[in-house]
Design an enzyme around this catalytic site. Structure first.
Site, PDB file in Angstrom:
ATOM      1  N   HIS A  65       0.602   6.436   3.102  1.00 44.35           N
ATOM      2  CA  HIS A  65      -0.400   7.496   3.105  1.00 44.35           C
ATOM      3  C   HIS A  65      -0.140   8.519   4.199  1.00 44.35           C
ATOM      4  CE1 HIS A  65      -2.633   6.130   6.621  1.00 44.35           C
ATOM      5  NE2 HIS A  65      -2.743   4.919   6.116  1.00 44.35           N
ATOM      6  N   LYS A  72       0.852  -1.184   0.000  1.00 45.05           N
ATOM      7  CA  LYS A  72       0.000   0.000   0.000  1.00 45.05           C
ATOM      8  C   LYS A  72       0.888   1.236   0.000  1.00 45.05           C
ATOM      9  CE  LYS A  72      -3.962  -1.850   2.570  1.00 45.05           C
ATOM     10  NZ  LYS A  72      -4.811  -1.634   3.771  1.00 45.05           N
ATOM     11  N   HIS A 100       0.086   7.693   7.995  1.00 45.46           N
ATOM     12  CA  HIS A 100       1.374   7.151   8.400  1.00 45.46           C
ATOM     13  C   HIS A 100       2.424   8.263   8.458  1.00 45.46           C
ATOM     14  CE1 HIS A 100      -0.285   3.173   6.721  1.00 45.46           C
ATOM     15  NE2 HIS A 100      -0.276   3.091   8.029  1.00 45.46           N
TER      16      HIS A 100
END
Length: 470
Positions: free
Chosen positions: A151, A148, A154
């Site tokens: 983003h 992933k 984070h």
């Protein structure tokens, strides 16, 4: 500051006067205290100013048996520290000006700051931590997931967690910076199903791994909203992984490798480093049997009619920790991770830097560990923060953090070139420009109220005045 340089100038004045020895009642600071700092007119060296009136008064008081010849003071010979000596007429007096080597001046100022900071830190640490010689704090922060994009949630965890770690280290705590990477769970099953749906080959994935893995995950999630069979396939794929299916394990290792390479690049740009990288997969179903046994022995593990195993918290909240098919949940793995960390580090305190949305999760985690009667459970804390809304490129598309940092870097290079005060033009590919752009993102986040959500504003993040790190 600069007391050594002022003391040196004072000694050179006595030397010029040919007063080799000082009487017992003369202290160099008496003369040093009258030396003031100015700035040399052309900006090359630093000026020390000493008025003739002050000089004569101090020397006459301390050396009553000697005659003060002021003209001799100008005979101070230049050296590596004192570059020049001359007189300067002011409105009220005449000053003797000592030009001090700029590099030597800066060096002493920095040394004084370092010494003062070390002493202040020791004093503060002793006041804050009087009962313990060494406090060990484990901080879990950043903690992105494999396959992933990194983003913005984070990113906030990374920025805030790193700030806390730096602060605690400054206060003499022993800090363990821990990155707990999400590489386990049904998300992997969704990813695998998504890759099958999109038909991406391994060769294609190698060319652009993170973008394609993310697209496959998003596609599977989208289809799962209307097709329950997708979720069922994802759960089955993850169950096979926990059972040790060879094919699934090989794919999982490959995806984890791609993610790790991308993360190391991002952390390098952010100036972030960790003491430990831990993986969620280290606490799979086969590794938590002892935890289930402990919970069962204490009478707090229950089995529901559908086969799920739950833990009762405060006799009013039943929290699932095992699925009916025997697969673990994120909470289960967090329990195992906390136990493992205490066994390994024997920490005084452990902080989880995670957003507000996970409040219930940590309430459950801390409640279960307390019910297990672990004395250190009370030392666990959830450091909450709000989410960033609207984080996308200026064109409006939500992208990877690397794309955001690239765009900020390019914009900062453009602003720097357009500024009328720019002395040296930087190319957008230079490291300095990248540091400026990354600093803009970090400082913009640290300026926000920690526990509140905020809307990302490009204009505010990229302002080049006031509290902006530029």
């Amino acid at each position: 500051m600069t007391h050594k340089l002022k003391g040196y100038v004072s000694s050179r004045i006595l030397e010029a006067l040919k007063w080799k020895t000082s009487p017992n009642n003369f202290m160099p600071t008496l003369l040093s205290n009258h030396i003031t700092i100015g700035k040399e007119k052309n900006g090359t060296n630093i000026e020390f100013h000493l008025s003739r009136t002050s000089l004569k008064k101090v020397l006459s008081t301390s050396f009553s048996d000697k005659e003060v010849n002021m003209s001799e003071v100008k005979n101070v010979v230049a050296d590596d520290i004192i570059c020049d000596v001359h007189e300067e007429v002011t409105k009220r007096d005449v000053s003797i000006v000592f030009q001090i080597n700029r590099n030597m001046f800066i060096k002493e100022v920095l040394q004084d700051i370092t010494c003062d900071t070390v002493m202040w830190r020791k004093t503060l640490a002793q006041n804050l931590l009087p009962q313990s010689k060494e406090n060990k704090v484990v901080i879990e922060y950043s903690s992105p997931n494999i396959a992933k994009p990194f983003h913005m949630g984070h990113l906030r965890s990374t920025i805030i967690g790193n700030f806390i770690a730096n602060l605690l280290e400054f206060l003499s705590h022993k800090v363990v910076r821990l990155n707990y990477l999400g590489d386990w769970g049904t998300q992997f099953g969704l990813l695998q199903v998504g890759l099958e749906m999109c038909g991406y080959s391994e060769t294609l994935i190698k060319q652009n791994p993170m973008q394609l893995l993310y697209k496959a995950y998003v596609e599977a999630n989208k289809k799962a909203e209307t097709d329950s069979s997708i979720s069922a396939k994802a759960r089955e794929a993850f169950h096979c992984l926990e059972e040790g299916n060879t094919e699934n394990m090989e794919k999982w290792k490959l995806f984890r490798y791609y993610t790790e390479q991308e993360l190391r690049h991002v952390y390098q740009r952010l100036g972030i480093c960790f003491d430990e990288y831990k993986w969620e997969s280290e606490y799979s179903a086969k590794d938590i049997g002892s935890i289930l046994h402990s919970l069962e022995a204490r009478g707090i593990l229950k089995t529901e009619s559908d086969g799920r195993q739950v833990v009762e918290i405060n006799q009013q909240w039943r929290v699932p920790i095992m699925k009916s098919d025997g697969s673990t949940l994120y909470l289960t793995r967090d329990i195992a991770a906390a136990l493992d960390r205490y066994d390994h580090h024997k920490f005084t305190e452990m902080l989880y830097v995670v957003d507000n949305a996970q409040t219930d999760h940590f309430t459950a985690l801390f409640g279960i560990l307390s019910n297990m009667q672990l004395p250190w459970a009370a030392s666990l804390k959830h450091v909450k923060f709000g989410r960033i809304r609207g984080m996308s490129t200026r064109k409006g598309s939500v992208v990877f953090l690397t794309d955001i940092l690239d765009e900020v870097r390019d914009i900062m290079a453009k602003k720097q070139q357009e500024s009328r005060t720019t002395k040296v033009f930087l190319d957008k590919n230079e490291k300095t420009t990248d540091i400026l752009g990354t600093s803009a993102v970090i400082i913009n986040d640290l300026k926000q109220r920690r526990q509140r959500d905020y809307e990302f504003d490009w204009n505010r993040a990229l302002q080049v005045k006031y509290n902006s790190a530029r």
